[in-house]
Design a protein around this motif. Structure first.
Motif, PDB file in Angstrom:
ATOM      1  N   VAL A   1       0.796  -1.227   0.085  1.00 32.17           N
ATOM      2  CA  VAL A   1      -0.209  -0.023   0.082  1.00 32.17           C
ATOM      3  C   VAL A   1       0.796   1.257   0.131  1.00 32.17           C
ATOM      4  O   VAL A   1       2.115   0.799  -0.202  1.00 32.17           O
ATOM      5  N   GLY A   2       0.312   2.288   0.349  1.00 33.91           N
ATOM      6  CA  GLY A   2       1.047   3.667   0.266  1.00 33.91           C
ATOM      7  C   GLY A   2       1.430   4.066  -1.186  1.00 33.91           C
ATOM      8  O   GLY A   2       0.361   3.962  -2.011  1.00 33.91           O
ATOM      9  N   PRO A   3       2.514   4.700  -1.423  1.00 34.75           N
ATOM     10  CA  PRO A   3       2.680   4.885  -2.981  1.00 34.75           C
ATOM     11  C   PRO A   3       2.907   3.663  -3.897  1.00 34.75           C
ATOM     12  O   PRO A   3       2.972   4.009  -5.116  1.00 34.75           O
ATOM     13  N   PHE A   4       3.091   2.381  -3.390  1.00 35.03           N
ATOM     14  CA  PHE A   4       3.418   1.316  -4.249  1.00 35.03           C
ATOM     15  C   PHE A   4       2.506   1.053  -5.312  1.00 35.03           C
ATOM     16  O   PHE A   4       2.681   0.674  -6.286  1.00 35.03           O
ATOM     17  N   PRO A   5       1.157   1.232  -4.971  1.00 31.99           N
ATOM     18  CA  PRO A   5       0.081   0.558  -6.204  1.00 31.99           C
ATOM     19  C   PRO A   5       0.542   1.582  -7.496  1.00 31.99           C
ATOM     20  O   PRO A   5       0.377   0.951  -8.541  1.00 31.99           O
ATOM     21  N   ALA A   6       0.594   2.951  -7.252  1.00 31.81           N
ATOM     22  CA  ALA A   6       0.802   3.794  -8.308  1.00 31.81           C
ATOM     23  C   ALA A   6       2.173   3.508  -8.864  1.00 31.81           C
ATOM     24  O   ALA A   6       2.397   3.387 -10.243  1.00 31.81           O
ATOM     25  N   LEU A   7       3.055   3.057  -8.322  1.00 28.10           N
ATOM     26  CA  LEU A   7       4.603   3.028  -8.515  1.00 28.10           C
ATOM     27  C   LEU A   7       4.687   1.701  -9.409  1.00 28.10           C
ATOM     28  O   LEU A   7       5.242   1.827 -10.419  1.00 28.10           O
ATOM     29  N   LEU A   8       4.030   0.618  -9.140  1.00 31.69           N
ATOM     30  CA  LEU A   8       4.166  -0.655  -9.726  1.00 31.69           C
ATOM     31  C   LEU A   8       3.247  -0.547 -10.850  1.00 31.69           C
ATOM     32  O   LEU A   8       3.717  -1.321 -11.815  1.00 31.69           O
ATOM     33  N   ARG A   9       2.442   0.233 -11.194  1.00 33.72           N
ATOM     34  CA  ARG A   9       1.640   0.361 -12.359  1.00 33.72           C
ATOM     35  C   ARG A   9       2.713   1.025 -13.447  1.00 33.72           C
ATOM     36  O   ARG A   9       2.142   0.796 -14.509  1.00 33.72           O
ATOM     37  N   PHE A  10       3.765   1.672 -13.104  1.00 39.20           N
ATOM     38  CA  PHE A  10       4.452   2.306 -14.267  1.00 39.20           C
ATOM     39  C   PHE A  10       5.814   1.994 -13.754  1.00 39.20           C
ATOM     40  O   PHE A  10       6.660   2.756 -13.352  1.00 39.20           O
ATOM     41  N   PRO A  11       6.246   0.787 -14.205  1.00 38.26           N
ATOM     42  CA  PRO A  11       7.544   0.344 -13.705  1.00 38.26           C
ATOM     43  C   PRO A  11       8.865   1.155 -14.410  1.00 38.26           C
ATOM     44  O   PRO A  11       9.806   1.151 -13.908  1.00 38.26           O
ATOM     45  N   ARG A  12       8.598   1.541 -15.377  1.00 37.74           N
ATOM     46  CA  ARG A  12       9.620   2.306 -16.275  1.00 37.74           C
ATOM     47  C   ARG A  12       9.741   3.552 -15.382  1.00 37.74           C
ATOM     48  O   ARG A  12      10.897   4.039 -15.334  1.00 37.74           O
ATOM     49  N   LEU A  13       8.648   4.221 -14.821  1.00 41.20           N
ATOM     50  CA  LEU A  13       8.987   5.149 -14.202  1.00 41.20           C
ATOM     51  C   LEU A  13       9.315   5.160 -12.812  1.00 41.20           C
ATOM     52  O   LEU A  13      10.218   5.965 -12.141  1.00 41.20           O
TER      53      LEU A  13
ATOM     54  N   ILE B   1       7.785  12.151  -3.777  1.00 39.95           N
ATOM     55  CA  ILE B   1       6.664  10.854  -3.264  1.00 39.95           C
ATOM     56  C   ILE B   1       5.560  11.529  -2.624  1.00 39.95           C
ATOM     57  O   ILE B   1       4.556  11.009  -2.702  1.00 39.95           O
ATOM     58  N   SER B   2       5.557  12.729  -2.022  1.00 36.42           N
ATOM     59  CA  SER B   2       4.237  13.451  -1.466  1.00 36.42           C
ATOM     60  C   SER B   2       3.307  13.672  -2.621  1.00 36.42           C
ATOM     61  O   SER B   2       2.382  13.601  -2.638  1.00 36.42           O
ATOM     62  N   LEU B   3       3.922  14.151  -3.830  1.00 38.70           N
ATOM     63  CA  LEU B   3       3.157  14.492  -5.101  1.00 38.70           C
ATOM     64  C   LEU B   3       2.403  13.099  -5.543  1.00 38.70           C
ATOM     65  O   LEU B   3       1.501  13.228  -5.976  1.00 38.70           O
ATOM     66  N   VAL B   4       3.029  11.976  -5.484  1.00 36.47           N
ATOM     67  CA  VAL B   4       2.614  10.786  -6.049  1.00 36.47           C
ATOM     68  C   VAL B   4       1.525  10.374  -5.049  1.00 36.47           C
ATOM     69  O   VAL B   4       0.222  10.204  -5.876  1.00 36.47           O
ATOM     70  N   LEU B   5       1.802  10.568  -3.788  1.00 40.96           N
ATOM     71  CA  LEU B   5       0.675  10.170  -3.017  1.00 40.96           C
ATOM     72  C   LEU B   5      -0.772  10.916  -2.969  1.00 40.96           C
ATOM     73  O   LEU B   5      -1.544  10.538  -3.027  1.00 40.96           O
ATOM     74  N   ASN B   6      -0.387  12.354  -3.278  1.00 40.50           N
ATOM     75  CA  ASN B   6      -1.532  13.205  -3.213  1.00 40.50           C
ATOM     76  C   ASN B   6      -2.367  13.146  -4.801  1.00 40.50           C
ATOM     77  O   ASN B   6      -3.593  13.043  -5.005  1.00 40.50           O
ATOM     78  N   ALA B   7      -1.558  12.849  -5.930  1.00 41.22           N
ATOM     79  CA  ALA B   7      -2.083  12.899  -7.082  1.00 41.22           C
ATOM     80  C   ALA B   7      -3.042  11.439  -7.226  1.00 41.22           C
ATOM     81  O   ALA B   7      -4.099  11.499  -8.064  1.00 41.22           O
ATOM     82  N   TYR B   8      -2.589  10.272  -6.509  1.00 40.95           N
ATOM     83  CA  TYR B   8      -3.352   9.132  -6.710  1.00 40.95           C
ATOM     84  C   TYR B   8      -4.218   8.755  -5.408  1.00 40.95           C
ATOM     85  O   TYR B   8      -4.728   7.892  -5.256  1.00 40.95           O
ATOM     86  N   ASP B   9      -4.303  10.059  -4.823  1.00 42.69           N
ATOM     87  CA  ASP B   9      -5.332  10.155  -3.608  1.00 42.69           C
ATOM     88  C   ASP B   9      -5.155   8.718  -2.654  1.00 42.69           C
ATOM     89  O   ASP B   9      -6.128   7.989  -2.257  1.00 42.69           O
ATOM     90  N   VAL B  10      -3.923   8.461  -2.169  1.00 44.42           N
ATOM     91  CA  VAL B  10      -3.571   7.401  -1.563  1.00 44.42           C
ATOM     92  C   VAL B  10      -4.281   7.432  -0.153  1.00 44.42           C
ATOM     93  O   VAL B  10      -3.849   8.314   0.742  1.00 44.42           O
ATOM     94  N   PRO B  11      -5.089   6.377   0.157  1.00 44.38           N
ATOM     95  CA  PRO B  11      -5.710   6.442   1.517  1.00 44.38           C
ATOM     96  C   PRO B  11      -4.734   6.006   2.759  1.00 44.38           C
ATOM     97  O   PRO B  11      -3.887   5.285   2.449  1.00 44.38           O
ATOM     98  N   LEU B  12      -5.360   6.186   4.171  1.00 45.65           N
ATOM     99  CA  LEU B  12      -4.710   5.791   4.945  1.00 45.65           C
ATOM    100  C   LEU B  12      -4.968   4.385   5.545  1.00 45.65           C
ATOM    101  O   LEU B  12      -6.145   3.973   5.275  1.00 45.65           O
ATOM    102  N   PRO B  13      -3.981   3.439   5.993  1.00 38.11           N
ATOM    103  CA  PRO B  13      -4.530   2.129   6.367  1.00 38.11           C
ATOM    104  C   PRO B  13      -5.387   2.429   7.691  1.00 38.11           C
ATOM    105  O   PRO B  13      -5.566   3.574   8.257  1.00 38.11           O
ATOM    106  N   ALA B  14      -6.328   1.293   7.907  1.00 41.11           N
ATOM    107  CA  ALA B  14      -7.276   1.318   9.076  1.00 41.11           C
ATOM    108  C   ALA B  14      -6.366   1.552  10.548  1.00 41.11           C
ATOM    109  O   ALA B  14      -7.130   2.224  11.356  1.00 41.11           O
ATOM    110  N   ASP B  15      -5.295   1.492  10.828  1.00 36.34           N
ATOM    111  CA  ASP B  15      -4.581   1.591  12.036  1.00 36.34           C
ATOM    112  C   ASP B  15      -4.125   3.142  12.031  1.00 36.34           C
ATOM    113  O   ASP B  15      -3.566   3.474  13.033  1.00 36.34           O
TER     114      ASP B  15
END
Length: 189
Positions: A43-55, A173-187
């Motif tokens: 989770v975190g920035p990784f779902p977005a990062l993994l979808r664009f491996p070249r970047l 990383i902050s920009l990636v998190l915000n661009a993809y509206d990354v949610p917080l985990p339940a904890d």
């Protein structure tokens, strides 16, 4: 959430090495925050990062370089990361690095102040420099000569360079998190 986590079994051949690299980074840091979901997906920035491996590949390599051979004390790094995350309101970054900062001994008052976008009292001189450099750089102008000289005098040339690159990295990383509206985990608090 614009990009849901990718279950380990659903990773493509191109995504799998990046997923493994990200997990090695997390394991090496023994992170005190939630980095996977109930399916074991990052989770975190990784779902977005993994979808664009070249970047993502160069970003993860940059992260490993800056984090792996650090000359800055961990608390100084976390002050800069939290000051940067607060500037951009990057919720997951603030969540995860608040926990890291607390785990390495920054007081709850210092962490709370940084998350609120303040320069809290109780910082060491090195931490004050880290905060001030981050705060200055995210305003968009050049780093003033007096602050640059203070940073080099306090952290050395290599430490100042690492600080600048760290701030740049967590801005990205902050920009990636915000661009993809990354949610917080339940904890998250």
């Amino acid at each position: 959430m614009r990009m849901p986590p990718i279950k380990p079994g659903d990773l493509s051949d191109e995504q799998r090495p990046l997923d493994e690299q990200a997990r090695r980074i997390m394991d090496g840091q023994r992170v005190p925050f939630t980095s996977t979901d109930e399916d074991g997906a990052l989770v975190g920035p990784f779902p977005a990062l993994l979808r664009f491996p070249r970047l993502a590949r160069p970003l993860l390599e940059w992260f490993t370089t800056v984090a792996g051979e650090s000359v800055l004390p961990a608390r100084v790094r976390e002050v800069a990361i939290l000051a940067t995350g607060a500037r951009y309101g990057a919720a997951y970054e603030l969540y995860s690095h608040s926990r890291v900062a607390s785990a390495i001994g920054l007081s709850s008052a210092v962490v709370a102040g940084l998350v609120a976008g303040q320069r809290p009292s109780g910082l060491t001189p090195e931490q004050e420099i880290a905060h001030d450099v981050a705060a200055c750089l995210y305003t968009g102008g050049p780093l003033p000569g007096a602050l640059y000289r203070a940073a080099v005098g306090c952290l050395g040339a290599a430490g100042t360079a690492e600080l600048v690159f760290l701030i740049a990295q967590y801005t990205g990383i902050s920009l990636v998190l915000n661009a993809y509206d990354v949610p917080l985990p339940a904890d998250a608090e």
